[in-house]
Design a protein around this motif. Structure first.
Motif, PDB file in Angstrom:
ATOM      1  N   ARG A 255      10.413 -11.552 -38.511  1.00 12.02           N
ATOM      2  CA  ARG A 255      10.861 -11.348 -37.356  1.00 12.02           C
ATOM      3  C   ARG A 255      11.068  -9.944 -36.792  1.00 12.02           C
ATOM      4  O   ARG A 255      11.054  -9.754 -35.678  1.00 12.02           O
ATOM      5  N   SER A 256      11.476  -9.228 -37.846  1.00  9.33           N
ATOM      6  CA  SER A 256      11.628  -7.629 -36.982  1.00  9.33           C
ATOM      7  C   SER A 256      11.740  -6.733 -38.317  1.00  9.33           C
ATOM      8  O   SER A 256      12.840  -6.401 -38.857  1.00  9.33           O
ATOM      9  N   PRO A 257      10.528  -6.099 -38.379  1.00  6.03           N
ATOM     10  CA  PRO A 257      10.428  -5.008 -39.563  1.00  6.03           C
ATOM     11  C   PRO A 257      11.513  -4.097 -39.499  1.00  6.03           C
ATOM     12  O   PRO A 257      11.858  -3.622 -40.476  1.00  6.03           O
ATOM     13  N   ALA A 258      11.798  -3.655 -38.378  1.00 10.21           N
ATOM     14  CA  ALA A 258      12.700  -2.291 -38.256  1.00 10.21           C
ATOM     15  C   ALA A 258      14.037  -2.442 -38.686  1.00 10.21           C
ATOM     16  O   ALA A 258      14.696  -1.811 -39.258  1.00 10.21           O
ATOM     17  N   ASP A 259      14.350  -3.811 -38.553  1.00 11.44           N
ATOM     18  CA  ASP A 259      15.880  -4.038 -38.846  1.00 11.44           C
ATOM     19  C   ASP A 259      16.214  -5.375 -39.953  1.00 11.44           C
ATOM     20  O   ASP A 259      17.006  -6.041 -40.020  1.00 11.44           O
ATOM     21  N   SER A 260      14.919  -5.408 -40.840  1.00 10.06           N
ATOM     22  CA  SER A 260      14.728  -6.393 -41.625  1.00 10.06           C
ATOM     23  C   SER A 260      15.941  -6.256 -42.974  1.00 10.06           C
ATOM     24  O   SER A 260      16.239  -5.375 -42.880  1.00 10.06           O
ATOM     25  N   LEU A 261      16.150  -7.530 -43.447  1.00  8.19           N
ATOM     26  CA  LEU A 261      17.458  -7.527 -44.587  1.00  8.19           C
ATOM     27  C   LEU A 261      16.879  -6.689 -45.642  1.00  8.19           C
ATOM     28  O   LEU A 261      15.792  -6.894 -46.228  1.00  8.19           O
ATOM     29  N   LEU A 262      17.747  -5.817 -46.118  1.00  8.10           N
ATOM     30  CA  LEU A 262      17.554  -5.144 -47.283  1.00  8.10           C
ATOM     31  C   LEU A 262      17.842  -5.646 -48.682  1.00  8.10           C
ATOM     32  O   LEU A 262      18.663  -6.793 -48.641  1.00  8.10           O
ATOM     33  N   VAL A 263      17.155  -5.121 -49.725  1.00 11.42           N
ATOM     34  CA  VAL A 263      17.379  -5.905 -51.169  1.00 11.42           C
ATOM     35  C   VAL A 263      18.799  -6.026 -51.453  1.00 11.42           C
ATOM     36  O   VAL A 263      19.294  -7.421 -51.865  1.00 11.42           O
ATOM     37  N   PRO A 264      19.709  -5.107 -51.173  1.00 12.24           N
ATOM     38  CA  PRO A 264      21.052  -5.437 -51.432  1.00 12.24           C
ATOM     39  C   PRO A 264      21.864  -6.325 -50.645  1.00 12.24           C
ATOM     40  O   PRO A 264      22.599  -7.288 -51.151  1.00 12.24           O
ATOM     41  N   GLU A 265      21.269  -6.429 -49.380  1.00 12.86           N
ATOM     42  CA  GLU A 265      21.949  -7.513 -48.616  1.00 12.86           C
ATOM     43  C   GLU A 265      21.443  -9.022 -49.010  1.00 12.86           C
ATOM     44  O   GLU A 265      22.193 -10.020 -49.261  1.00 12.86           O
ATOM     45  N   LEU A 266      20.028  -8.953 -49.412  1.00 14.25           N
ATOM     46  CA  LEU A 266      19.709 -10.365 -49.927  1.00 14.25           C
ATOM     47  C   LEU A 266      20.445 -11.081 -51.293  1.00 14.25           C
ATOM     48  O   LEU A 266      20.407 -12.013 -51.303  1.00 14.25           O
ATOM     49  N   PHE A 267      20.361  -9.914 -52.065  1.00 11.08           N
ATOM     50  CA  PHE A 267      21.146 -10.120 -53.455  1.00 11.08           C
ATOM     51  C   PHE A 267      22.480 -10.509 -53.106  1.00 11.08           C
ATOM     52  O   PHE A 267      23.008 -11.646 -53.678  1.00 11.08           O
TER      53      PHE A 267
ATOM     54  N   SER B 121      13.066 -24.906 -56.334  1.00  9.99           N
ATOM     55  CA  SER B 121      14.429 -24.938 -56.406  1.00  9.99           C
ATOM     56  C   SER B 121      14.882 -23.611 -56.895  1.00  9.99           C
ATOM     57  O   SER B 121      16.193 -23.724 -57.466  1.00  9.99           O
ATOM     58  N   SER B 122      14.235 -22.536 -56.671  1.00  6.30           N
ATOM     59  CA  SER B 122      14.833 -21.087 -57.445  1.00  6.30           C
ATOM     60  C   SER B 122      15.248 -20.418 -56.351  1.00  6.30           C
ATOM     61  O   SER B 122      14.707 -20.148 -55.446  1.00  6.30           O
ATOM     62  N   ILE B 123      16.587 -19.730 -56.382  1.00  2.00           N
ATOM     63  CA  ILE B 123      17.143 -18.983 -55.542  1.00  2.00           C
ATOM     64  C   ILE B 123      16.409 -17.549 -55.373  1.00  2.00           C
ATOM     65  O   ILE B 123      16.347 -16.886 -54.320  1.00  2.00           O
ATOM     66  N   LEU B 124      15.644 -17.418 -56.481  1.00  2.00           N
ATOM     67  CA  LEU B 124      14.614 -15.997 -56.415  1.00  2.00           C
ATOM     68  C   LEU B 124      13.690 -16.190 -55.416  1.00  2.00           C
ATOM     69  O   LEU B 124      13.325 -15.343 -54.673  1.00  2.00           O
ATOM     70  N   ASP B 125      13.128 -17.366 -55.402  1.00  2.00           N
ATOM     71  CA  ASP B 125      12.143 -17.862 -54.149  1.00  2.00           C
ATOM     72  C   ASP B 125      12.659 -17.763 -53.105  1.00  2.00           C
ATOM     73  O   ASP B 125      12.235 -17.244 -52.025  1.00  2.00           O
ATOM     74  N   ALA B 126      14.162 -18.193 -52.941  1.00  4.27           N
ATOM     75  CA  ALA B 126      14.608 -18.300 -51.809  1.00  4.27           C
ATOM     76  C   ALA B 126      14.897 -16.827 -50.995  1.00  4.27           C
ATOM     77  O   ALA B 126      14.920 -16.597 -49.999  1.00  4.27           O
ATOM     78  N   PHE B 127      15.382 -16.103 -52.160  1.00  5.42           N
ATOM     79  CA  PHE B 127      15.503 -14.529 -51.561  1.00  5.42           C
ATOM     80  C   PHE B 127      14.251 -14.152 -51.249  1.00  5.42           C
ATOM     81  O   PHE B 127      14.190 -13.263 -50.370  1.00  5.42           O
ATOM     82  N   ARG B 128      13.109 -14.279 -51.986  1.00  9.45           N
ATOM     83  CA  ARG B 128      11.745 -13.762 -51.286  1.00  9.45           C
ATOM     84  C   ARG B 128      11.766 -14.274 -49.939  1.00  9.45           C
ATOM     85  O   ARG B 128      10.940 -13.247 -49.245  1.00  9.45           O
ATOM     86  N   MET B 129      11.492 -15.298 -50.009  1.00  3.18           N
ATOM     87  CA  MET B 129      11.236 -16.054 -48.690  1.00  3.18           C
ATOM     88  C   MET B 129      12.262 -15.481 -47.513  1.00  3.18           C
ATOM     89  O   MET B 129      11.880 -15.531 -46.270  1.00  3.18           O
ATOM     90  N   ALA B 130      13.583 -15.307 -47.768  1.00  4.40           N
ATOM     91  CA  ALA B 130      14.293 -14.846 -46.746  1.00  4.40           C
ATOM     92  C   ALA B 130      14.086 -13.381 -46.466  1.00  4.40           C
ATOM     93  O   ALA B 130      14.083 -13.081 -45.216  1.00  4.40           O
ATOM     94  N   ARG B 131      13.644 -12.731 -47.247  1.00  5.69           N
ATOM     95  CA  ARG B 131      13.094 -11.317 -47.072  1.00  5.69           C
ATOM     96  C   ARG B 131      11.755 -11.365 -46.107  1.00  5.69           C
ATOM     97  O   ARG B 131      11.726 -10.561 -45.175  1.00  5.69           O
ATOM     98  N   THR B 132      10.520 -12.258 -46.395  1.00  8.09           N
ATOM     99  CA  THR B 132       9.693 -12.338 -45.806  1.00  8.09           C
ATOM    100  C   THR B 132       9.886 -12.667 -44.198  1.00  8.09           C
ATOM    101  O   THR B 132       9.366 -12.327 -43.519  1.00  8.09           O
ATOM    102  N   CYS B 133      10.930 -13.646 -44.197  1.00  7.00           N
ATOM    103  CA  CYS B 133      11.308 -14.345 -42.792  1.00  7.00           C
ATOM    104  C   CYS B 133      11.682 -13.068 -41.763  1.00  7.00           C
ATOM    105  O   CYS B 133      11.497 -12.972 -40.744  1.00  7.00           O
ATOM    106  N   SER B 134      12.678 -12.398 -42.737  1.00  4.82           N
ATOM    107  CA  SER B 134      13.359 -11.214 -41.965  1.00  4.82           C
ATOM    108  C   SER B 134      12.321 -10.291 -41.442  1.00  4.82           C
ATOM    109  O   SER B 134      12.326  -9.570 -40.257  1.00  4.82           O
ATOM    110  N   ILE B 135      11.391  -9.843 -42.324  1.00  3.63           N
ATOM    111  CA  ILE B 135      10.548  -8.960 -42.035  1.00  3.63           C
ATOM    112  C   ILE B 135       9.671  -9.547 -40.888  1.00  3.63           C
ATOM    113  O   ILE B 135       9.200  -8.765 -39.956  1.00  3.63           O
TER     114      ILE B 135
END
Ligand code: GUN
Ligand code: FE
Length: 450
Positions: A359-371, A343-357
């Motif tokens: 899918r496509s490492p070259a244009d994955s979501l960056l930390v400022p975008e995820l925050f 139930s932590s959005i910090l975990d959601a943030f991390r998972m969203a990053r992993t998902c994005s990488i």
């Protein structure tokens, strides 16, 4: 005392960190942030030297001043744009089962127990407490079909002080007999629920936005007949309230939906065709969307709740959030307990990053975008971007006071750390032990034990 000082309920002196755009995180060191008695941000002063901030306080009483040390900073509270309160009862169980079987074997039998409002109170007390402890100051909650239990969720949220959208779930087809409504009872109970929340808000005579808002919540198209969806669309208009549901989460779900609604062009159009896709709609998952469906969401101003943890866990797939962000669709993060195990959005943030990488490492979501997605993005999805999401004068103060050196902190700080590296460590290593204080509408929330 000056009239400005008397209108102030709290002042923070220290570092503030927030998103000013999807590309940019602003660090405000030596900042002074004034919160007024309505819970709004009254003034922000940047770069006030340590030996000068007292002079800038302009008669504000000492007990209202919160001084942060170098290990602490304040960030906007997290927005969880999709979460199921009853599913905390079995959070962490059953992840090897794909969506439709998972609903049948785990979710529906558990949710049937919420016929008992006192059981509901027990589970909901834990659910809301845990969410708040994790720094979620605003959440979009699914309850169950049960009116009394859903009222109980509202009471628990009011008691604990979270900002929330709360939905009584609608289900009148393709559901087990022990968790199924008639069209008539579903509509009547939804109306009764909305009126219940509105009456509480009217009685409180808010001079700011009420903290709890009812939201129309068809579980997903599969569990609602066309008649029911139409009636729910009308209720959303009549009461001018938001809508939430699930969309394009799983391939089998999509096939089944198409077979049930052959007159609609695609799954997204099913909601649009029933008046349920508007600028106030929040659609969870959106993993398998055709371009036309994303465009329809964009045209209607509807928002996406990206639930990466759940999408990994129950193996739904990898949503293309890069594409959504680039087309300026509204996107927030959702924990989707118990499809998601945290139930932590910090975990959601991390998972969203992993998902994005993944899918496509070259244009994955960056930390400022995820925050941004975790804060301002969620606020946009809830149509609350003028109220919360970052620190702007006039917005309400929903925030987390983070202590990177808290007792039992999972992260380590050293002399070489700067406020930026401490913040980054919190995003990737931190947890609720670092969330020293949580504020909603300017008030410190009492963080109950869980
Ligand atoms: N689709 C319909 N109901 C649910 C639910 O409870 N969880 C998830 N993840 N997807 C759903
Ligand atoms: Fe969900």
């Amino acid at each position: 005392m000056s009239s400005f000082a008397s209108s102030i309920s709290k002042v923070f002196y220290g570092t503030f960190i927030h998103s000013v755009s999807i590309k940019e995180i602003e660090y405000v060191p030596n900042g002074l942030l004034f919160v007024d008695t309505h819970g709004r941000i009254a003034k922000i002063a940047r770069n006030v030297p340590k030996d000068q901030f007292q002079g800038a306080l302009d008669g504000v009483e000492e007990y209202k001043v919160v001084l942060l040390n170098d290990d602490q900073f304040v960030i906007p509270g997290f927005v969880d744009s999709h979460i199921h309160a009853p599913q905390f009862a079995y959070c962490g169980n059953g992840h090897d089962i794909p969506l439709l079987d998972w609903l049948d074997t785990l979710t529906f039998p558990h949710e049937a127990k919420f016929k008992d409002a006192s059981y509901a109170r027990r589970v909901y007390t834990k659910a809301v407490a845990r969410s708040l402890r994790n720094g979620t100051t605003s959440a979009c909650w699914f309850a169950t079909i049960h009116l009394d239990a859903t009222k109980e969720l509202v009471k628990v949220i009011e008691e604990q002080g979270q900002r929330a959208y709360v939905g009584k779930v609608n289900m009148n087809q393709n559901s087990p007999d022990f968790l199924k409504e008639t069209t008539q009872s579903s509509v009547a109970d939804t109306r009764a629920f909305i009126e219940y929340v509105n009456a509480i808000n009217d009685a409180q005579g808010f001079d700011t936005k009420p903290l709890v808002t009812p939201i129309i919540t068809p579980r997903f198209a599969i569990s609602c007949t066309s008649d029911l969806l139409t009636e729910l669309g009308k209720l959303a208009v009549e009461f001018d309230i938001p809508v939430q549901s699930h969309l394009c989460e799983n391939l089998k779900e999509i096939e089944f939906t198409k077979s049930l609604f052959p007159n609609s062009t695609d799954y997204t159009s099913v909601y649009a065709d029933h008046g349920l896709l508007t600028h106030r709609s929040i659609m969870a998952h959106c993993v398998h969307m055709k371009d036309e469906e994303l465009q329809l969401m964009k045209d209607r101003g509807a928002g996406v709740s990206h639930c990466a943890s759940s999408n990994f866990n129950i193996k739904s797939g990898l949503a293309n959030v890069r594409k959504m962000v680039d087309m300026d669709l509204k996107v927030g993060l959702g924990t989707d307990v118990a499809g998601g195990f945290s139930s932590s959005i910090l975990d959601a943030f991390r998972m969203a990053r992993t998902c994005s990488i993944a899918r496509s490492p070259a244009d994955s979501l960056l930390v400022p975008e995820l925050f941004y997605l975790a804060t301002v993005g969620g606020a946009r999805v809830m149509e609350l971007e003028d109220t919360i999401g970052n620190f702007v004068v006039g917005k309400e103060f929903d925030a987390i006071l983070v202590n990177t050196a808290a007792k039992h902190s999972p992260l380590d700080v050293f002399e070489h750390d700067t406020i930026c590296t401490k913040f980054e460590k919190y995003l990737f290593v931190g947890d609720d032990r670092n969330n020293e204080k949580v504020y909603v509408q300017g008030k410190e929330v009492r963080l109950p034990d869980v």
